[in-house]
Design a protein around this motif. Structure first.
Motif, PDB file in Angstrom:
ATOM      1  N   PRO A 291      -5.077  -5.487   9.577  1.00 37.18           N
ATOM      2  CA  PRO A 291      -3.722  -6.005   9.358  1.00 37.18           C
ATOM      3  C   PRO A 291      -3.535  -6.721   8.031  1.00 37.18           C
ATOM      4  CG  PRO A 291      -4.459  -6.486  11.590  1.00 37.18           C
ATOM      5  CD  PRO A 291      -5.654  -5.979  10.844  1.00 37.18           C
ATOM      6  N   SER A 292      -4.627  -7.193   7.427  1.00 34.84           N
ATOM      7  CA  SER A 292      -4.493  -7.888   6.145  1.00 34.84           C
ATOM      8  C   SER A 292      -4.446  -6.933   4.953  1.00 34.84           C
ATOM      9  CB  SER A 292      -5.656  -8.872   5.965  1.00 34.84           C
ATOM     10  OG  SER A 292      -6.899  -8.162   5.897  1.00 34.84           O
ATOM     11  N   LEU A 293      -4.624  -5.631   5.220  1.00 34.26           N
ATOM     12  CA  LEU A 293      -4.668  -4.666   4.111  1.00 34.26           C
ATOM     13  C   LEU A 293      -3.380  -4.653   3.292  1.00 34.26           C
ATOM     14  CD1 LEU A 293      -6.287  -2.444   2.662  1.00 34.26           C
ATOM     15  CD2 LEU A 293      -5.336  -0.798   4.300  1.00 34.26           C
ATOM     16  N   PRO A 294      -2.178  -4.705   3.886  1.00 34.62           N
ATOM     17  CA  PRO A 294      -0.964  -4.697   3.068  1.00 34.62           C
ATOM     18  C   PRO A 294      -0.877  -5.851   2.081  1.00 34.62           C
ATOM     19  CG  PRO A 294      -0.436  -4.221   5.347  1.00 34.62           C
ATOM     20  CD  PRO A 294      -1.867  -4.653   5.320  1.00 34.62           C
ATOM     21  N   GLN A 295      -1.490  -7.004   2.440  1.00 32.25           N
ATOM     22  CA  GLN A 295      -1.447  -8.141   1.535  1.00 32.25           C
ATOM     23  C   GLN A 295      -2.416  -7.982   0.374  1.00 32.25           C
ATOM     24  OE1 GLN A 295      -2.234 -11.491   4.039  1.00 32.25           O
ATOM     25  NE2 GLN A 295      -0.391 -11.173   5.324  1.00 32.25           N
ATOM     26  N   ARG A 296      -3.481  -7.206   0.604  1.00 35.17           N
ATOM     27  CA  ARG A 296      -4.487  -7.045  -0.443  1.00 35.17           C
ATOM     28  C   ARG A 296      -4.302  -5.780  -1.269  1.00 35.17           C
ATOM     29  NH1 ARG A 296      -8.786  -5.726   1.575  1.00 35.17           N
ATOM     30  NH2 ARG A 296      -8.391  -5.617   3.810  1.00 35.17           N
ATOM     31  N   LEU A 375       5.420  -2.226  12.700  1.00 31.83           N
ATOM     32  CA  LEU A 375       4.187  -2.562  11.991  1.00 31.83           C
ATOM     33  C   LEU A 375       4.388  -3.799  11.121  1.00 31.83           C
ATOM     34  CD1 LEU A 375       1.269  -1.809  11.279  1.00 31.83           C
ATOM     35  CD2 LEU A 375       2.185  -0.383   9.431  1.00 31.83           C
ATOM     36  N   GLU A 376       5.559  -3.890  10.504  1.00 29.95           N
ATOM     37  CA  GLU A 376       5.831  -5.051   9.662  1.00 29.95           C
ATOM     38  C   GLU A 376       5.795  -6.340  10.488  1.00 29.95           C
ATOM     39  OE1 GLU A 376       9.224  -6.579   6.459  1.00 29.95           O
ATOM     40  OE2 GLU A 376       9.466  -4.697   7.570  1.00 29.95           O
ATOM     41  N   ARG A 377       6.392  -6.311  11.691  1.00 26.83           N
ATOM     42  CA  ARG A 377       6.339  -7.481  12.554  1.00 26.83           C
ATOM     43  C   ARG A 377       4.920  -7.767  13.013  1.00 26.83           C
ATOM     44  NH1 ARG A 377      11.134  -5.098  14.775  1.00 26.83           N
ATOM     45  NH2 ARG A 377       9.906  -4.312  16.533  1.00 26.83           N
ATOM     46  N   HIS A 378       4.153  -6.720  13.275  1.00 24.68           N
ATOM     47  CA  HIS A 378       2.757  -6.892  13.702  1.00 24.68           C
ATOM     48  C   HIS A 378       1.920  -7.523  12.603  1.00 24.68           C
ATOM     49  CE1 HIS A 378      -1.077  -6.107  15.688  1.00 24.68           C
ATOM     50  NE2 HIS A 378      -1.491  -5.482  14.579  1.00 24.68           N
ATOM     51  N   VAL A 379       2.111  -7.070  11.355  1.00 22.18           N
ATOM     52  CA  VAL A 379       1.353  -7.612  10.226  1.00 22.18           C
ATOM     53  C   VAL A 379       1.703  -9.080  10.003  1.00 22.18           C
ATOM     54  CG1 VAL A 379       1.008  -7.436   7.740  1.00 22.18           C
ATOM     55  CG2 VAL A 379       1.001  -5.366   9.140  1.00 22.18           C
ATOM     56  N   ARG A 380       2.964  -9.410  10.099  1.00 23.44           N
ATOM     57  CA  ARG A 380       3.387 -10.805   9.886  1.00 23.44           C
ATOM     58  C   ARG A 380       2.852 -11.721  10.986  1.00 23.44           C
ATOM     59  NH1 ARG A 380       9.778  -9.890   8.224  1.00 23.44           N
ATOM     60  NH2 ARG A 380       9.375  -9.016   6.128  1.00 23.44           N
ATOM     61  N   ALA A 381       2.688 -11.163  12.183  1.00 22.76           N
ATOM     62  CA  ALA A 381       2.212 -11.979  13.298  1.00 22.76           C
ATOM     63  C   ALA A 381       0.714 -12.288  13.196  1.00 22.76           C
ATOM     64  CB  ALA A 381       2.508 -11.289  14.630  1.00 22.76           C
ATOM     65  N   GLN A 382      -0.007 -11.534  12.382  1.00 20.52           N
ATOM     66  CA  GLN A 382      -1.447 -11.753  12.276  1.00 20.52           C
ATOM     67  C   GLN A 382      -1.762 -12.972  11.431  1.00 20.52           C
ATOM     68  OE1 GLN A 382      -3.626  -9.903  14.072  1.00 20.52           O
ATOM     69  NE2 GLN A 382      -1.747  -8.964  14.911  1.00 20.52           N
TER      70      GLN A 382
END
Length: 382
Positions: A291-296, A375-382
């Motif tokens: 889930p942290s991949l979009p941020q990196r 997916l966007e909500r899932h990523v933000r929730a992590q």
């Protein structure tokens, strides 16, 4: 495609052999019904009288000695011969109507009528033998052999039956796929495994949309009929054009054309309908695993969360639908011009048809947008 090949106009209206098959029996029926004795009153008798008059005139010209070349008076023998011929013809001409009646009576006898019919029928048969088409019947005969059919009519009926059965099965299958996808997105939450299941549904819709034909375009004449010697002659199901291709088949067709502008169009179609959606699916799978991949990784973020607005898949779906509407109107108007040709035409109005591949592709477009939001909500929730 086999049914379209069997129904193509080159094997029907444009094939001289088919015209011979339809016209010769009509001519033979007219020959069998020919009765010279029944037409001796107002039509045939004047013709016979004129023919006998011409015959006597020719006899007179041939039996009368020509004048001497030196300009001297003709001798006694020549003058006597000319007088005899003139008197003989003058005595025969008043009896020409009687001779015409005798000729007509002879023509009305069974043996004479049979001889005349056989002569005319032979002339028609010789003409039919020398009338043929230069159409390659190889593909047509190969399809008949493949399906074990005796002729084109039986084979078209059999193929139409099989196509109807397959269409019913395909319709049920793609509706099940779409309904199952809707239920999966409505009933499953936004958790990791729920999104993974929904991703599988998106992959199924994408594969179905890309690999299945999206639109069917055809131009055909359902029936062409005319009257020949009071006998109707018809050609059913004359197909002028038919195409039914998937996205990948369109890409392959454009590439094989070898024209630079067509290659550019093919690449754009492949990019917007296959490559971008496939990269999006891969990116979503990677983001679910990490889930942290979009941020990196900006590339992963782009394809997983932002590519929907750039892939233009929805634009392509709309373009296909507009093409369907345009083809229906264009083909209907163009074919309508043929109605002024004098023959009776039955031209269908449903010249093109949207196929299941289009609905599956549209389903993928909607599901991928929905999945990106989840997916966007899932990523933000992590």
């Amino acid at each position: 495609m086999d049914l379209a090949e069997l129904s193509h106009v080159r094997y029907g209206v444009l094939n001289a052999d088919r015209w011979v098959e339809k016209i010769v029996p009509v001519l033979n029926a007219q020959i069998d019904a020919l009765d010279l004795a029944a037409t001796n009153g107002a039509s045939l008798r004047p013709t016979v009288v004129q023919a006998l008059n011409r015959l006597l005139d020719q006899v007179t010209a041939q039996m009368t000695p020509p004048p001497p070349a030196d300009g001297k008076p003709a001798g006694f023998a020549a003058v006597a011969q000319a007088m005899i011929v003139k008197n003989m013809v003058a005595g025969l001409k008043p009896h020409i109507p009687e001779y015409a009646d005798m000729v007509l009576r002879e023509l009305g006898k069974p043996d004479s009528k049979k001889a005349i019919r056989d002569y005319i029928r032979g002339a028609v048969a010789d003409g039919a033998k020398t009338t043929f088409g230069a159409v390659d019947m190889g593909p047509f005969n190969a399809i008949l052999k493949q399906y074990g059919c005796a002729d084109g009519v039986a084979c078209r009926s059999e193929l139409a039956r099989r196509i109807g059965e397959l269409d019913s099965a395909v319709t049920i299958q793609y509706l099940v796929a779409l309904i199952s996808t809707v239920l999966a997105f409505l009933l499953l939450d936004s958790g990791r495994w729920a999104i993974a299941v929904q991703l599988l549904f998106c992959i199924a819709l994408l594969l179905g949309g890309v690999l299945s034909p999206m639109i069917e375009v055809e131009a055909r004449i359902s029936k062409l009929s005319l009257t020949f010697f009071a006998t109707p002659i018809s050609f059913p199901e004359q197909l002028l054009y038919y195409q039914s291709k998937s996205v990948l088949e369109v890409f392959r067709t454009l590439i094989t054309m070898g024209q630079p502008e067509m290659v550019v169009v093919a690449v754009l179609i492949l990019m917007f309908s296959v490559v971008f959606p496939a990269l999006k699916v891969i990116a979503v799978g990677l983001c679910l695993n990490d889930p942290s991949l979009p941020q990196r990784n900006r590339l992963a973020k782009f394809f997983a969360l932002e590519s929907s607005k750039w892939s233009m898949a929805d634009v392509m779906a709309l373009a296909i639908f507009m093409s369907f509407v345009a083809f229906n109107g264009l083909i209907g108007n163009a074919m309508g011009l043929l109605k002024g040709a004098g023959a009776q035409l039955v031209i269908p109005t449903d010249s093109s048809k949207i196929l299941p591949g289009y609905y599956l592709f549209v389903g993928f477009c909607v599901a991928s947008l929905w999945l990106a939001k989840k997916l966007e909500r899932h990523v933000r929730a992590q």
